[in-house]
Design an enzyme around this catalytic site. Structure first.
Site, PDB file in Angstrom:
ATOM      1  N   HIS A 215      48.698  88.922   4.235  1.00  0.00           N
ATOM      2  CA  HIS A 215      48.256  89.180   5.600  1.00  0.00           C
ATOM      3  C   HIS A 215      47.387  90.441   5.710  1.00  0.00           C
ATOM      4  O   HIS A 215      46.674  90.607   6.702  1.00  0.00           O
ATOM      5  CB  HIS A 215      49.458  89.257   6.545  1.00  0.00           C
ATOM      6  N   GLU A 352      47.339  79.480  13.838  1.00  0.00           N
ATOM      7  CA  GLU A 352      47.946  80.780  13.521  1.00  0.00           C
ATOM      8  C   GLU A 352      48.167  81.711  14.725  1.00  0.00           C
ATOM      9  O   GLU A 352      49.278  82.239  14.837  1.00  0.00           O
ATOM     10  CB  GLU A 352      47.119  81.499  12.442  1.00  0.00           C
ATOM     11  N   HIS A 407      58.382  77.262   9.751  1.00  0.00           N
ATOM     12  CA  HIS A 407      57.198  76.864   9.001  1.00  0.00           C
ATOM     13  C   HIS A 407      57.257  75.416   8.527  1.00  0.00           C
ATOM     14  O   HIS A 407      56.207  74.828   8.225  1.00  0.00           O
ATOM     15  CB  HIS A 407      56.934  77.832   7.849  1.00  0.00           C
TER      16      HIS A 407
END
Length: 706
Positions: A215, A352, A407
């Site tokens: 990230h 996202e 997820h």
């Protein structure tokens, strides 16, 4: 006493002891930043600038030039001792503004000066995130080795009980004589909690560091030129899909069923999680989540955020509607096709959601605010003044079982899109004239086609993140999964008559499902974990390809996952470029799932595809690729993703008609081999050598890559 203000590596001292002022000694040289008086925060100005520098002066003074000070009004809105979350839009805006400020500094001197000024005024978590992103993306610093976050903020990775022990020992034992403080393998729960059987995976330091660093490399907010990277949205999909495949593999090894998707957000969350983490900076204990907690609408004035579960449901329904129609609506009101090649990239950025989402107003912020709603289920309206749980921070989120259930739902959205795409034909899969005749795996001391795993204990120095004296190294010893090194041997027949280039794709999957039955291919394809991908030249008719496990395109070595800046190679030495890799990659010690004591049966799959169809022509002027040896999950810095195929090829789509098993799916350029993973319930201690670490022959060696 030397003076320096322009050496890029000096900026790395700002990571040391994140809450101590810049005028206190940093690094091995006890360097201090000699700053203009206006840079000293108000609480220390009464002491006097010269007195401060003389009192704490070390072997090296780093003189910082005076510049026109940046406007920090936005980043300063995050309290100095608050916890920090990129999933919180308010915090995200503050971090993006700081990244923009640091990226906008025109010279290295200005960058250093602005960073030093910001450090003692801003929230340490926010500052370290923004500084890391800027270092990774500025041309004058992008090759600097950012320290591992577990050294800077060990509180996010380790049992909070070790910090009081470290403080006690530091006051008594000199730095060079301190023994490692052992972190128990089972410190968050016992096996009475079923989910704890895979806690060694969820709480692994290397896996959580990988998620954090990914990230950093792929931030979802900030200057657009940093966020907009080649196939960024697709990488978000594929990296997390592979995490899910790997986690489900691990669950099957431990006799657990595959992860249950978190679909109905009105139902209670069955799993509890008690992280046992203490925040040294925020002076808070990370809150737990009790079993059967329900999500609630979020209305927290202190975090400047308000949204309902219904908002998440509305965004979800709009995304699914877009997938089923094959088109999305951009922010200009135009219809954009979710095409066969580019649709997954659009969808990844949309789900996202990054700032390059095609329409944030319409499709919302599903992934990030889903994380945040889960992280605040214990105090959704802030009445108890509690901070968010581990799901609210990319650094800690993978520790929680609900991360994988969330997820599993997110991946299901991507798979829904993949199911709408044309199925690969045998012509698209085959490489005419190329046939794999055999594959085998060898590991020293093991029968052929048998992989070996065990426990290993390794040490990490976390003194960089401890703001107390006396100074010196403080080691934590943690237990993690490890595998013995192994080698692939692939026999390939090239009947085309000419030399050819091919891409070797290596995957591993469980052979049977949780009931012990053979898989239907449509289910097994989701469990294939990518182990390696590399280019070969096929010369002549018969070719033997050998490849070591430590050359994987997925992983980075232990030394770089837990990098110690004090042990980095000398500048311009043969190992420097490798060490200075951006740090993104799956940890090598977690390449292979745990397996079982009886030998866990798996399917090793190897395919050689036509390199002419895989080749990517990098743009002129991009130079030699850097940051490339973990390219499967992290791409290649400053370059295009080095594979034209869809990520996950050939397992990323539904099989062609009539294919129900892996055998029916195969073409001559593919081959599958049964292998077993044998787990030995023993623990070996990783030995250290100068300049790095290695393991004994018994537990496997870490070799440098070619």
């Amino acid at each position: 006493m030397s003076s320096s203000s322009t050496k890029p590596e000096n900026i790395l001292h700002l990571f040391d002891r994140p809450t101590e002022p810049v005028f206190m000694p940093k690094g091995d040289n006890n360097s201090i930043f000699e700053v203009p008086e206006t840079y000293i925060v108000d609480e220390y100005k009464s002491v006097g600038t010269n007195e401060l520098f003389n009192k704490f002066g070390g072997q090296e003074r780093i003189r910082v030039k005076q510049i026109a000070l940046p406007d920090l009004s936005i980043p300063l809105q995050v309290g100095r001792r608050d916890n920090f979350s990129l999933f919180l839009p308010f915090h995200r805006r503050c971090a993006a503004k700081l990244v923009e400020i640091l990226m906008g500094m025109r010279s290295l001197d200005d960058f250093m000066s602005a960073s030093v000024y910001c450090r003692d005024r801003l929230n340490p978590f926010l500052f370290n995130y923004a500084l890391s992103v800027a270092i990774l993306h500025r041309p004058d610093t992008k090759r600097l080795p950012i320290p591992s976050l577990c050294q800077v903020f060990p509180e996010k990775f380790m049992d909070g009980a070790i910090f009081s022990r470290a403080r006690e020992e530091a006051n008594i034992v000199p730095g060079g004589q301190r023994s490692p403080i052992v972190i128990p393998r089972d410190y968050t729960a016992s096996d009475l909690e079923t989910e704890h059987k895979v806690a060694y995976f969820r709480e692994d330091l290397g896996i959580n560091l990988h998620h954090w660093h990914w990230h950093l490399v792929f931030p979802f907010d900030g200057p657009e030129n940093i966020v907009r990277k080649d196939r960024r949205g697709e990488l978000f999909y594929y990296m997390h899909q592979q995490i899910m495949a790997r986690y489900n593999f691990e669950r099957l090894c431990n006799g657990l069923a595959r992860t249950k998707r978190f679909l109905n957000w009105r139902d209670p969350i069955e799993e509890a999680y008690f992280p046992k983490l203490d925040s040294l900076v925020a002076s808070r204990v990370w809150p737990p989540r009790f079993a059967n907690t329900r999500l609630s609408d979020i209305n927290r004035e202190m975090d400047q955020i308000r949204y309902d579960i219904q908002d998440l449901e509305r965004w979800r329904d709009r995304v699914f509607a877009a997938i089923h129609s094959g088109t999305v609506v951009n922010d200009q009101g135009q219809m954009v096709e979710l095409s066969e090649t580019g649709g997954i990239d659009i969808l990844g950025n949309m789900v996202e959601a990054s700032i390059i989402s095609i329409n944030r107003n319409l499709y919302g912020d599903l992934h990030n605010l889903g994380h945040f709603a889960i992280s605040l289920c214990h105090d959704p309206d802030g009445r108890n003044l509690e901070t968010f749980g581990v799901m609210g921070d990319p650094t800690t989120a993978m520790r929680d079982p609900i991360f994988y259930r969330w997820h599993a739902f997110v991946d299901d959205m991507f798979q829904e899109h993949k199911n709408t795409l044309p199925r690969y034909t045998t012509q698209q899969l085959d490489y005419p004239g190329v046939r794999i005749t055999s594959i085998e795996v060898t590991s020293q001391g093991q029968p052929k086609n048998q992989l070996s795993t065990f426990w290993q204990q390794s040490d990490v120095d976390f003194s960089r993140g401890l703001d107390f004296s006396p100074r010196g190294p403080v080691f934590a010893r943690f237990t993690h999964l490890q595998h013995a090194p192994f080698t692939y041997k692939i026999q390939v027949e090239n009947t085309g008559g000419n030399n050819r280039m091919g891409t070797v794709r290596v995957f591993l999957a469980p052979k049977f499902d949780e009931r012990g039955l053979p898989w239907l291919f449509r289910d097994q394809k989701h469990l294939f974990v990518e182990l390696d991908k590399f280019i070969v030249s096929l010369r002549g008719r018969n070719n033997t390809i050998e490849r070591r496990s430590d050359q994987s395109s997925v992983t980075i070595p232990f030394e770089r996952t837990f990098r110690s800046l004090e042990n980095r190679p000398a500048d311009n030495s043969p190992g420097a470029e490798e060490f200075n890799y951006c740090g993104c990659g799956w940890p090598d010690h977690m390449l292979i799932p745990k397996g079982s004591a009886d030998g866990f049966p798996c399917t090793l799959f190897v395919m050689i595809s036509n390199f002419a169809d895989d080749r990517v022509n990098q743009p002129t002027g991009s130079g030699e690729p850097s940051c490339s040896d973990a390219a499967s999950y992290c791409g290649v810095r400053d370059s295009l993703y080095p594979d034209r195929r869809s990520m996950g090829f050939p397992f990323d789509r539904q099989p062609r008609a009539g294919v129900d098993t892996l055998d029916q799916f195969m073409t001559p350029n593919m081959r599958a081999q049964d292998v077993n993973i044998n787990f030995a319930n023993r623990t070996v201690v990783r030995s250290s050598t100068s300049g790095g670490s290695s393991t004994s022959g018994q537990s496997g060696s870490f070799r440098r890559r070619n």
